[in-house]
Write a protein that holds these residues in place. Structure first.
Motif, mmCIF file in Angstrom:
data_model
loop_
_atom_site.group_PDB
_atom_site.id
_atom_site.type_symbol
_atom_site.label_atom_id
_atom_site.label_comp_id
_atom_site.label_asym_id
_atom_site.label_seq_id
_atom_site.Cartn_x
_atom_site.Cartn_y
_atom_site.Cartn_z
ATOM 1 N N PRO A 20 21.575 -100.439 -39.379
ATOM 2 C CA PRO A 20 22.575 -99.639 -39.662
ATOM 3 C C PRO A 20 23.296 -100.138 -40.937
ATOM 4 C CG PRO A 20 22.682 -99.993 -37.308
ATOM 5 C CD PRO A 20 21.636 -100.806 -37.780
ATOM 6 N N VAL A 21 23.546 -101.467 -41.244
ATOM 7 C CA VAL A 21 24.042 -102.079 -42.282
ATOM 8 C C VAL A 21 23.381 -102.448 -43.437
ATOM 9 C CG1 VAL A 21 26.311 -102.592 -41.017
ATOM 10 C CG2 VAL A 21 24.483 -104.360 -41.261
ATOM 11 N N GLY A 66 21.156 -100.560 -44.703
ATOM 12 C CA GLY A 66 20.978 -99.574 -45.486
ATOM 13 C C GLY A 66 21.947 -99.577 -46.609
ATOM 14 N N LEU A 67 22.949 -100.347 -46.342
ATOM 15 C CA LEU A 67 24.021 -100.306 -47.441
ATOM 16 C C LEU A 67 23.842 -101.401 -48.405
ATOM 17 C CD1 LEU A 67 27.152 -100.151 -45.123
ATOM 18 C CD2 LEU A 67 26.139 -98.424 -46.527
ATOM 19 N N MET A 68 23.481 -102.684 -47.775
ATOM 20 C CA MET A 68 23.140 -103.638 -48.743
ATOM 21 C C MET A 68 21.674 -104.632 -48.157
ATOM 22 S SD MET A 68 26.458 -105.841 -49.639
ATOM 23 C CE MET A 68 26.711 -106.746 -48.188
ATOM 24 N N CYS A 69 21.100 -105.281 -49.003
ATOM 25 C CA CYS A 69 19.708 -106.042 -48.228
ATOM 26 C C CYS A 69 20.233 -107.183 -47.477
ATOM 27 C CB CYS A 69 18.812 -106.427 -49.576
ATOM 28 S SG CYS A 69 19.525 -107.472 -50.546
ATOM 29 N N MET A 70 19.364 -107.647 -46.981
ATOM 30 C CA MET A 70 19.773 -108.783 -45.862
ATOM 31 C C MET A 70 20.123 -109.733 -46.585
ATOM 32 S SD MET A 70 20.002 -109.575 -42.685
ATOM 33 C CE MET A 70 19.069 -108.306 -41.936
ATOM 34 N N GLU A 71 19.462 -110.164 -47.814
ATOM 35 C CA GLU A 71 19.835 -111.612 -48.641
ATOM 36 C C GLU A 71 21.442 -111.246 -49.141
ATOM 37 O OE1 GLU A 71 17.375 -109.635 -49.198
ATOM 38 O OE2 GLU A 71 15.839 -111.143 -48.566
ATOM 39 N N ALA A 72 21.777 -110.066 -49.369
ATOM 40 C CA ALA A 72 23.263 -109.695 -49.551
ATOM 41 C C ALA A 72 24.102 -110.082 -48.532
ATOM 42 C CB ALA A 72 23.567 -108.294 -50.392
ATOM 43 N N TRP A 73 23.757 -109.444 -47.218
ATOM 44 C CA TRP A 73 24.388 -109.906 -46.089
ATOM 45 C C TRP A 73 24.404 -111.370 -45.830
ATOM 46 C CZ3 TRP A 73 27.977 -106.965 -44.371
ATOM 47 C CH2 TRP A 73 27.828 -105.536 -44.627
ATOM 48 N N LEU A 92 29.110 -104.240 -34.762
ATOM 49 C CA LEU A 92 29.133 -102.994 -34.696
ATOM 50 C C LEU A 92 27.702 -102.470 -35.177
ATOM 51 C CD1 LEU A 92 32.242 -102.047 -36.911
ATOM 52 C CD2 LEU A 92 31.538 -101.566 -34.481
ATOM 53 N N ALA A 93 26.900 -103.329 -36.003
ATOM 54 C CA ALA A 93 25.617 -102.859 -36.330
ATOM 55 C C ALA A 93 24.614 -103.232 -35.080
ATOM 56 C CB ALA A 93 25.067 -104.120 -37.430
ATOM 57 N N TYR A 94 24.743 -104.074 -34.301
ATOM 58 C CA TYR A 94 23.906 -104.148 -32.963
ATOM 59 C C TYR A 94 24.101 -103.190 -32.173
ATOM 60 C CZ TYR A 94 21.658 -108.945 -34.170
ATOM 61 O OH TYR A 94 21.044 -109.870 -34.447
ATOM 62 N N ILE A 98 22.818 -98.072 -29.466
ATOM 63 C CA ILE A 98 22.870 -96.924 -29.068
ATOM 64 C C ILE A 98 22.001 -95.763 -29.352
ATOM 65 C CG2 ILE A 98 24.655 -95.175 -29.279
ATOM 66 C CD1 ILE A 98 26.600 -97.521 -29.214
ATOM 67 N N THR A 99 21.616 -96.006 -30.747
ATOM 68 C CA THR A 99 20.758 -94.901 -31.520
ATOM 69 C C THR A 99 19.076 -95.297 -31.010
ATOM 70 O OG1 THR A 99 20.481 -96.341 -33.454
ATOM 71 C CG2 THR A 99 22.382 -94.713 -33.418
#
Length: 147
Positions: free
Chosen positions: A47-48, A50-57, A95-97, A102-103
C-alpha cells in the motif's frame, strides 16, 4: 572507561537512551530495507510502496533513525522532534500492514500489526513518562537526576 560510561548515562538518561537506541535500530532496519529484498515485507507494504520504492522507504527509516539518535543526545525537552521522527516509520508500516491484511494483498500482515503497535506504544510511553519539559541534564549540574 567506567567514568566515561557514567558521564554518558548522566547525559542521556532513560529518555536519551530510548531515543538513541530506537534511532540506531531504525537506521539498521532501514539499511536492511535498502540492501536486501524480502518478499514478505514487500507484499505487506505494497500500500505504501506505490508511493515510493522500497529503497526510498529504507532511506526514510535511516533518516528518522539518525534524527532519533541525534535527538537522544540533546537536552530533554529539546528532543520532541526526535520522538516524532522515530514514531513515523513504524506508524506507516503499521498502517501498510493493516491495509494489506484487510484488502487481502498480504493476508498474513495482521500478525505483524501488533508488533508495530507495541513499538509505537512503548515509544509514546517513554516519551510521556520521561517528560518533555526543558531542563538542564544532570551531567551539566553534577546532580544525580533531581529536577
Amino acid at each position: 572507561m567506567r567514568a566515561a560510561s557514567a558521564r554518558l548515562w548522566r547525559h542521556l538518561g532513560w529518555r536519551g537512551l530510548a531515543l538513541a537506541g530506537v534511532g540506531i535500530c531504525w537506521t539498521v532496519y532501514g539499511a536492511g530495507l535498502i540492501v536486501t529484498t524480502r518478499s514478505g515485507v514487500a507484499a505487506a507494504t505494497s500500500p505504501v510502496t506505490g508511493l515510493m520504492c522500497m529503497e526510498a522507504w529504507g532511506t526514510v527509516w535511516v533518516a528518522c533513525g539518525l534524527l532519533g539518535a541525534v535527538a537522544g543526545a540533546r537536552r530533554p525537552g529539546r528532543d520532541v522532534w526526535g520522538f516524532a521522527a522515530v514514531t513515523l516509520p513504524p506508524a506507516v508500516w503499521l498502517l501498510a500492514y493493516a491495509i494489506a491484511a484487510i484488502t487481502g494483498e498480504y493476508g498474513d500482515g495482521w500478525a505483524s500489526v501488533p508488533v508495530f503497535a507495541a513499538v509505537l506504544l512503548l515509544v509514546v510511553i517513554v516519551a510521556a513518562l520521561t517528560g518533555g519539559r526543558r531542563r538542564i541534564c544532570t551531567c551539566e549540574r553534577g546532580g544525580h537526576g533531581e529536577r
